[in-house]
Motif scaffolding. Structure first.
Motif: not given
Lengths: 204, 204, 204, 204
Positions: A171, A174, A176, B121, B125, B130
């Motif tokens: 994560l 990616m 986050d 990506r 995501y 999300e």
DNA sequence: CATGAATGAGCATTCATTCAT
DNA sequence: AATGAATGAATGCTCATTCAT
């Protein structure tokens, strides 16, 4: 044959190359990276790489090997063994997540290949997952034995811990933002959640 | 222009190609897979693929899109909302892990590229992480409000949940036998551990 | 078999296709032009073209054939035969340069191929150069005979005339601005220069 | 950086490749010629070409550049400046036609593309047409001034000269036998015709 | 050991052509 | 006759690897 000075020079050069490789692999991925990319990054000629590594794939193996070399006996972890169980989890998460973040670049470079290449997958699993797992399992088993933990299956607990760590890294990779902001406090949060659970305690 | 029958034929062919691509990508990885590999797997000619997709990378996008198409509004999850909190976690883990295992092949095909390709990506995501995260966060926040959960930060809890799930998938892909054997019971184990914690309760 | 109405429809379609082909060939050249380009330009389907022409190269032949079809017996030229010699050159240059500019698009389309493809080269040379050449030669020879021209070799004079015309077209295609500005008056200029020469005459 | 010996080797190899390219381009045209064709003709491997040229089109640019390199300051021409005007035309035609015949192969290789590719067209026009044109124009203007030529527009005269030359080359490439037989005497014929005209002189 | 020019196998992509509808 | 989806041969270009210097 094994002139120690020679050996040291060779290792230095190998590391120079692996450093370069890890950087560009992480940036562009394994296949899109050319040998020339690596050579340029390392400041050497293409051909030189082949004096130290069989082929391009060998560089991945090299990176992986260094990853596990870095995985010295986790002293901190061992120290955690003596303390409070909850604290042990904090230390564990902290240590593993720290290690991962350090090696994130390398991990990002090899993880994609690990998912696909059987040999790499096995090497990675054995040296990087299994070894830690075994250690953790015995700790958990011991604590269950002692009554410090509920009678859970140690193997499953350990998978949970490891999956959480690697998942967090994914994560994070990616992008986050929540993780980005709270990375430092995650170990304690995870340890608390895992050890004490989310169920409201008396008095909350 | 958009003859519905034509449209259906086109979609069928697209799916045929994406199915083939997902299989070979999962097997060999994106770059080592040749268009010919995909064409053979799909039982069509190389050129036909280009009647339906711009280029090789477009196939990845296509696979990703289908992944998110599969991600219908998770009805089961919504039903879990009304039940017991711990049970909600069981349903959540169960649902997500089931979905993942279903799409494991596709995931394995795109995950490596997701880690590297910025566009992919972000797409991944946003559409895959999300969206679910937001939903879970509001649920957790509500339960904290109601006193069904300790006063934790919902965002962190959700990251923990999602990281665990994706992490488990990774370990599974790596061939972890413990997970292989216990995949079915993991959701309940995870929910229990997360909700009740590992701390021994009174009377254990 | 030869239903005249059918025949007319067929010819109309052929011309539609050749028109389209000439336009795109001139724009992009022969090889870079795709059958689809031509089909789109003609507003038909790719396959339809193959109902009227054997293959892509056949379109070039078709364009060339039409070029020579357009080359009807040059009436104006024949009329020039009866007038003053210098005037004949004016008419000749005017006629040829006019024709060329008209067919410039087509010429630009086929000239490159003409330079290379032997069959095309010969067709072009015979139907487009030689035919005119023969006619002009006999005129020049006759005028030499009559004493209206210096005793020059008619074949060489004709080559000079034709080379000048085609050379001017080339320079024009290359975007020469001087020619662009003076294209209309070139025929008279050329005829004067050729007939009277550049040597200062008495009294100039 | 610019080791002169290295530089010489590089140039030698570049020329070797351009020679080969010019030959095959002239024979088959640009597009039908494959990189492999050129490599074989040059006696090297496909990939080697890309160590010296960006891409296939770059080879055309290279050929064009060499054409203009060959176009040294035309010493012979400059010498002609001092002589008789008619003789100057002889020298001019002779020089230009000689140059063209020398570079005919190269010209045949690039002319088709020049007609189509805007960049190439402009390069060719500027370096190969305009430069010579400017020089000739000033000469003609000077001779008009001196009364050695009729009061003609120099720009038009020069276009006439250049068009004639390039047109002759085209007819020659097309295999015109008359030109083939008389190529050597064309310069004098052209100069005479142009300077003295075709009108019968007194006493002829 | 270091170099980097040479190699040529390999691949994504294009596109002329075919043919079932 | 018209269509346009399917085909697959063909090709420009890349890049891992070799090896002479």
């Amino acid at each position: 044959m094994t002139d120690p000075i020679q050996q040291q020079l060779i290792n230095a050069r190998k590391n120079q190359i692996l450093d370069a490789a890890a950087i560009v692999f992480a940036e562009k991925g394994f296949h899109p990276t050319t040998i020339r990319d690596i050579a340029r990054q390392a400041g050497i000629a293409d051909g030189t790489i082949y004096n130290y590594f069989e082929n391009k794939f060998d560089l991945l193996i090299g990176i992986l090997s260094r990853l596990t070399e870095l995985e010295q006996l986790p002293d901190e972890l061992l120290q955690g063994l003596r303390g409070d169980v909850q604290e042990f989890f904090v230390v564990t998460f902290d240590h593993r997540m720290g290690r991962l973040k350090e090696g994130a670049e390398m991990l990002q470079a090899i993880l994609p290949q690990v998912l696909i290449h059987p040999e790499l997958r096995e090497r990675f699993y054995r040296q990087y997952v299994e070894r830690i797992a075994t250690m953790l399992e015995s700790y958990v088993a011991a604590q269950v034995e002692r009554g410090q933990l509920r009678p859970v299956e140690p193997k499953l607990v350990v998978r949970l811990v490891q999956a959480t760590i690697v998942g967090l890294l994914l994560l994070h990779i990616m992008g986050d933002e929540t993780l980005e902001r709270n990375w430092e406090q995650m170990p304690r949060f995870l340890a608390d959640a895992l050890f004490a659970g989310l169920r409201p305690r008396d008095g909350e």
